[in-house]
Design an enzyme around this catalytic site. Structure first.
Site, PDB file in Angstrom:
ATOM      1  N   THR A 119     -39.702  55.058 176.141  1.00  0.00           N
ATOM      2  CA  THR A 119     -39.499  54.452 176.712  1.00  0.00           C
ATOM      3  C   THR A 119     -39.086  55.293 178.480  1.00  0.00           C
ATOM      4  OG1 THR A 119     -37.844  53.320 178.123  1.00  0.00           O
ATOM      5  CG2 THR A 119     -36.826  54.562 176.283  1.00  0.00           C
TER       6      THR A 119
ATOM      7  N   GLU B 121     -37.295  54.434 179.910  1.00  0.00           N
ATOM      8  CA  GLU B 121     -35.701  55.432 180.579  1.00  0.00           C
ATOM      9  C   GLU B 121     -35.159  56.242 179.931  1.00  0.00           C
ATOM     10  OE1 GLU B 121     -32.187  52.787 180.881  1.00  0.00           O
ATOM     11  OE2 GLU B 121     -34.214  52.451 182.649  1.00  0.00           O
TER      12      GLU B 121
ATOM     13  N   TYR C  49     -28.764  52.792 175.977  1.00  0.00           N
ATOM     14  CA  TYR C  49     -30.141  52.229 175.192  1.00  0.00           C
ATOM     15  C   TYR C  49     -30.883  53.576 175.468  1.00  0.00           C
ATOM     16  CZ  TYR C  49     -34.925  51.171 175.476  1.00  0.00           C
ATOM     17  OH  TYR C  49     -36.616  50.378 175.052  1.00  0.00           O
TER      18      TYR C  49
ATOM     19  N   LYS D 138     -32.611  55.909 172.423  1.00  0.00           N
ATOM     20  CA  LYS D 138     -34.217  56.522 172.791  1.00  0.00           C
ATOM     21  C   LYS D 138     -34.473  57.963 172.784  1.00  0.00           C
ATOM     22  CE  LYS D 138     -36.616  51.993 172.081  1.00  0.00           C
ATOM     23  NZ  LYS D 138     -37.271  51.601 171.446  1.00  0.00           N
TER      24      LYS D 138
HETATM   25  P1  NAP Z   1     -38.503  42.620 172.693  1.00  0.00           P
HETATM   26  O1  NAP Z   1     -39.327  41.512 173.490  1.00  0.00           O
HETATM   27  O2  NAP Z   1     -36.641  42.919 172.929  1.00  0.00           O
HETATM   28  O3  NAP Z   1     -38.102  42.826 170.965  1.00  0.00           O
HETATM   29  C1  NAP Z   1     -37.243  43.265 170.286  1.00  0.00           C
HETATM   30  C2  NAP Z   1     -37.992  42.673 169.163  1.00  0.00           C
HETATM   31  O4  NAP Z   1     -36.666  44.077 168.425  1.00  0.00           O
HETATM   32  C3  NAP Z   1     -37.529  41.876 168.869  1.00  0.00           C
HETATM   33  O5  NAP Z   1     -38.153  41.224 167.770  1.00  0.00           O
HETATM   34  C4  NAP Z   1     -35.489  41.652 167.930  1.00  0.00           C
HETATM   35  O6  NAP Z   1     -36.217  40.607 167.124  1.00  0.00           O
HETATM   36  C5  NAP Z   1     -36.454  43.212 167.290  1.00  0.00           C
HETATM   37  N1  NAP Z   1     -35.062  43.511 166.671  1.00  0.00           N
HETATM   38  C6  NAP Z   1     -33.601  43.924 167.241  1.00  0.00           C
HETATM   39  N2  NAP Z   1     -32.859  44.841 167.024  1.00  0.00           N
HETATM   40  C7  NAP Z   1     -33.906  45.109 165.899  1.00  0.00           C
HETATM   41  C8  NAP Z   1     -33.046  45.780 164.461  1.00  0.00           C
HETATM   42  N3  NAP Z   1     -31.411  46.234 164.154  1.00  0.00           N
HETATM   43  N4  NAP Z   1     -33.494  45.285 162.946  1.00  0.00           N
HETATM   44  C9  NAP Z   1     -34.889  44.251 162.373  1.00  0.00           C
HETATM   45  N5  NAP Z   1     -35.346  44.363 164.736  1.00  0.00           N
HETATM   46  C10 NAP Z   1     -34.808  44.080 165.128  1.00  0.00           C
HETATM   47  O7  NAP Z   1     -39.137  44.526 173.312  1.00  0.00           O
HETATM   48  P2  NAP Z   1     -39.883  44.363 173.793  1.00  0.00           P
HETATM   49  O8  NAP Z   1     -40.138  44.442 175.112  1.00  0.00           O
HETATM   50  O9  NAP Z   1     -41.023  43.677 172.944  1.00  0.00           O
HETATM   51  O10 NAP Z   1     -40.517  46.348 173.222  1.00  0.00           O
HETATM   52  C11 NAP Z   1     -41.365  46.789 172.400  1.00  0.00           C
HETATM   53  C12 NAP Z   1     -40.102  47.954 171.785  1.00  0.00           C
HETATM   54  O11 NAP Z   1     -40.942  48.941 173.303  1.00  0.00           O
HETATM   55  C13 NAP Z   1     -38.820  48.566 172.275  1.00  0.00           C
HETATM   56  O12 NAP Z   1     -38.206  49.066 170.943  1.00  0.00           O
HETATM   57  C14 NAP Z   1     -38.550  48.825 173.622  1.00  0.00           C
HETATM   58  O13 NAP Z   1     -37.040  49.429 173.587  1.00  0.00           O
HETATM   59  C15 NAP Z   1     -39.634  49.232 174.307  1.00  0.00           C
HETATM   60  N6  NAP Z   1     -39.812  49.621 175.429  1.00  0.00           N
HETATM   61  C16 NAP Z   1     -40.284  48.207 175.606  1.00  0.00           C
HETATM   62  C17 NAP Z   1     -40.239  48.592 177.119  1.00  0.00           C
HETATM   63  C18 NAP Z   1     -40.613  46.954 178.153  1.00  0.00           C
HETATM   64  O14 NAP Z   1     -41.082  47.397 179.575  1.00  0.00           O
HETATM   65  N7  NAP Z   1     -41.039  45.922 177.597  1.00  0.00           N
HETATM   66  C19 NAP Z   1     -40.993  49.800 177.715  1.00  0.00           C
HETATM   67  C20 NAP Z   1     -40.671  51.228 176.920  1.00  0.00           C
HETATM   68  C21 NAP Z   1     -39.609  50.327 175.401  1.00  0.00           C
HETATM   69  P3  NAP Z   1     -35.722  39.463 167.845  1.00  0.00           P
HETATM   70  O15 NAP Z   1     -36.199  38.669 167.678  1.00  0.00           O
HETATM   71  O16 NAP Z   1     -34.522  38.671 166.027  1.00  0.00           O
HETATM   72  O17 NAP Z   1     -34.259  39.633 168.965  1.00  0.00           O
HETATM   73  O1  G4F Z   2     -35.863  44.409 183.690  1.00  0.00           O
HETATM   74  P1  G4F Z   2     -34.582  45.103 183.424  1.00  0.00           P
HETATM   75  O2  G4F Z   2     -33.521  44.862 182.598  1.00  0.00           O
HETATM   76  O3  G4F Z   2     -35.468  46.559 183.158  1.00  0.00           O
HETATM   77  P2  G4F Z   2     -35.049  47.777 182.608  1.00  0.00           P
HETATM   78  O4  G4F Z   2     -33.550  47.534 182.852  1.00  0.00           O
HETATM   79  O5  G4F Z   2     -36.115  49.170 183.438  1.00  0.00           O
HETATM   80  O6  G4F Z   2     -35.277  47.765 180.928  1.00  0.00           O
HETATM   81  C1  G4F Z   2     -36.964  47.865 181.057  1.00  0.00           C
HETATM   82  O7  G4F Z   2     -37.933  48.707 180.733  1.00  0.00           O
HETATM   83  C2  G4F Z   2     -37.644  49.866 180.088  1.00  0.00           C
HETATM   84  C3  G4F Z   2     -38.750  50.900 180.762  1.00  0.00           C
HETATM   85  O8  G4F Z   2     -38.693  51.479 181.639  1.00  0.00           O
HETATM   86  C4  G4F Z   2     -37.461  49.773 178.436  1.00  0.00           C
HETATM   87  F1  G4F Z   2     -37.421  50.422 177.313  1.00  0.00           F
HETATM   88  C5  G4F Z   2     -36.201  48.809 178.098  1.00  0.00           C
HETATM   89  O9  G4F Z   2     -36.290  48.123 177.012  1.00  0.00           O
HETATM   90  C6  G4F Z   2     -36.488  47.221 179.380  1.00  0.00           C
HETATM   91  O10 G4F Z   2     -37.861  46.458 178.679  1.00  0.00           O
HETATM   92  O11 G4F Z   2     -34.072  45.672 185.168  1.00  0.00           O
HETATM   93  C7  G4F Z   2     -34.779  46.501 185.592  1.00  0.00           C
HETATM   94  C8  G4F Z   2     -34.167  46.700 187.174  1.00  0.00           C
HETATM   95  C9  G4F Z   2     -32.787  47.730 186.906  1.00  0.00           C
HETATM   96  O12 G4F Z   2     -33.089  48.487 187.976  1.00  0.00           O
HETATM   97  C10 G4F Z   2     -32.169  46.693 187.079  1.00  0.00           C
HETATM   98  O13 G4F Z   2     -30.377  46.972 187.497  1.00  0.00           O
HETATM   99  O14 G4F Z   2     -33.894  45.779 187.248  1.00  0.00           O
HETATM  100  C11 G4F Z   2     -32.418  45.284 187.873  1.00  0.00           C
HETATM  101  N1  G4F Z   2     -31.742  44.458 188.052  1.00  0.00           N
HETATM  102  C12 G4F Z   2     -31.473  43.488 189.638  1.00  0.00           C
HETATM  103  N2  G4F Z   2     -30.948  42.350 189.158  1.00  0.00           N
HETATM  104  C13 G4F Z   2     -31.863  43.690 187.277  1.00  0.00           C
HETATM  105  C14 G4F Z   2     -31.230  42.264 187.432  1.00  0.00           C
HETATM  106  N3  G4F Z   2     -31.952  43.410 185.875  1.00  0.00           N
HETATM  107  C15 G4F Z   2     -31.592  42.834 184.963  1.00  0.00           C
HETATM  108  N4  G4F Z   2     -32.213  42.274 184.060  1.00  0.00           N
HETATM  109  N5  G4F Z   2     -31.559  41.478 185.630  1.00  0.00           N
HETATM  110  C16 G4F Z   2     -31.058  41.388 187.005  1.00  0.00           C
HETATM  111  O15 G4F Z   2     -30.364  40.074 187.044  1.00  0.00           O
END
Ligand code: NAP
Ligand code: G4F
Length: 344
Positions: free
Chosen positions: A132, A134, A156, A160
């Site tokens: 990520t 992050e 987190y 990672k």
């Molecule tokens: P998500 O919607 O939060 O999905 C996370 C998945 O992991 C869910 O299926 C969850 O199961 C499962 N999980 C959590 N803890 C677990 C555990 N201990 N054992 C087995 N399964 C577990 O996340 P996503 O957005 O699809 O992201 C997928 C991956 O990419 C994650 O590793 C995230 O950190 C990474 N990532 C995401 C982004 C982004 O912007 N979306 C960016 C960079 C990296 P439940 O459904 O049961 O909760």
């Molecule tokens: O949508 P967010 O919670 O995403 P964040 O923290 O960027 O993380 C996501 O992207 C990462 C990749 O860079 C992934 F690795 C991670 O698993 C996840 O998918 O927050 C985005 C921004 C932050 O700066 C947060 O402080 O939005 C700001 N924010 C402002 N108000 C908020 C809120 N975030 C959340 N969740 N909720 C709010 O009310």
């Protein structure tokens, strides 16, 4: 026929990746956690369609990244050609509340998969690790590339970084095919409801339709590079089809503040928002009505202020190009919300 194993199959990316791989004729196995209520809403349509076929290609198994025996047993049974490790406690704010759990699943969970593949001697199994942006945290370079040093700002992000480096270590020490994606934020209609894009869109659509609620946010001025999950799961697959294991930044190269994102959604909804006040007292108004305010509750103990990625390497080596821009992403998310509003 290739066999894929997806951890985190019930999540946003797991759902898009399952569909993508099934379309590519893979046999897809997924690991889901046992929960007290069904948690497979994002993939039920795929499962129900497959169930009707003579030879279904979609299978779900109970398991948990925090339970090494379940992981090892499943890998032994399935013997996948490709493992996509998407499972994680993926919420940055929650990682401050549950740092130990986050480290266990997001850091040691990666090790459990790598060790299982190594011990089982599955020399041909390729592994994708979901890294990520992050990890760049308090960024040391802009835009961020594969060479930018990490400076994580949350439990987190730190977990990672371990996942990233242990993957490289297993690649180098044991000659395993382990690749890291360093993916910037990616969203979609299937995004979890507590991430900021989905939260903003759901709330503004409800307000547009007459809800009296207020949208309460945290930091309006952090900047994110937002893409669409559909484009990003294709990148995961391309990363594993590359001739050798490697690390790739996946991003759009454009960034917006949270406030700009709110304004773009409001524009799509034809809502004219005006902003007044400063700091924690900044508020958004629709006409005279205050519809947006801020709360300290949604600010993080340490914030990642600005992320913007350079995916030139992915463009060149794996020919990845995103099809969505921010406008198309918002259009799709907003339209999905209108269609599903009856569920509220
Ligand atoms: P998500 O919607 O939060 O999905 C996370 C998945 O992991 C869910 O299926 C969850 O199961 C499962 N999980 C959590 N803890 C677990 C555990 N201990 N054992 C087995 N399964 C577990 O996340 P996503 O957005 O699809 O992201 C997928 C991956 O990419 C994650 O590793 C995230 O950190 C990474 N990532 C995401 C982004 C982004 O912007 N979306 C960016 C960079 C990296 P439940 O459904 O049961 O909760
Ligand atoms: O949508 P967010 O919670 O995403 P964040 O923290 O960027 O993380 C996501 O992207 C990462 C990749 O860079 C992934 F690795 C991670 O698993 C996840 O998918 O927050 C985005 C921004 C932050 O700066 C947060 O402080 O939005 C700001 N924010 C402002 N108000 C908020 C809120 N975030 C959340 N969740 N909720 C709010 O009310």
């Amino acid at each position: 026929m290739k066999i894929a194993l997806i951890t985190g199959i019930t999540g946003q990316d797991g759902a898009y990746l399952s569909e993508f791989l099934l379309n590519k004729k893979y046999i897809v196995h997924g690991i889901k956690r046992r929960t007290s209520q069904f948690n497979t809403q994002r993939i039920d349509h795929l499962f129900n369609k497959q169930k009707k076929l003579k030879k279904p290609k979609f299978f779900l198994h109970h398991g948990d990244l925090n339970d090494s025996l379940s992981i090892q047993n499943l890998i032994k049974k399935i013997k996948p050609n490709e493992i996509y490790n998407l499972a994680a406690q993926s919420h940055v704010a929650v990682s401050f509340e549950q740092p130990e759990y986050t480290a266990n699943s997001d850091a040691i969970g990666v090790l459990r998969i790598l060790e299982s593949v190594r011990i089982l001697g599955l020399k041909k199994t390729k592994i994708y690790q979901a890294g990520t942006s992050e990890m760049f945290g308090k960024v040391l370079e802009t835009p961020q590339t594969e060479k930018t040093p990490f400076y994580p700002r949350s439990p987190y992000g730190v977990a990672k970084v371990y996942g990233h480096w242990i993957s490289i270590n297993y690649r180098e020490a044991y000659n395993m095919f382990v690749s890291n994606g360093i993916l910037f934020n990616h969203e979609s209609p299937l995004r979890g409801e507590t991430f900021v894009t989905k939260k903003i869109i759901q709330s503004l659509v409800r307000i547009k339709l007459g809800s009296k609620e207020k949208l309460v946010l945290g930091n309006l001025y952090s900047k994110r590079d937002w893409g669409h999950a559909k484009d990003y799961v294709e990148a995961m697959w391309r990363i594993l089809q590359y001739q050798k294991p490697d690390d790739f930044v996946i991003a759009t190269g454009k960034q917006y503040t949270i406030k700009q994102f709110v304004n773009l959604v409001a524009k799509k909804l034809k809502m004219q928002i005006s902003w007044k006040g400063k700091g924690i007292n900044e508020k958004g108004f629709l006409g005279k009505k205050n519809i947006i305010s801020l709360s300290k509750k949604y600010f993080r103990p340490s914030e990642v202020d600005s992320l913007i990625g350079d995916s030139s390497k992915a463009k060149k080596l794996i020919k990845w190009r995103p099809k969505y821009d921010i406008k198309k992403l918002i259009d799709e998310m907003v339209e999905f919300e209108f269609k599903n509003i009856s569920k509220y």
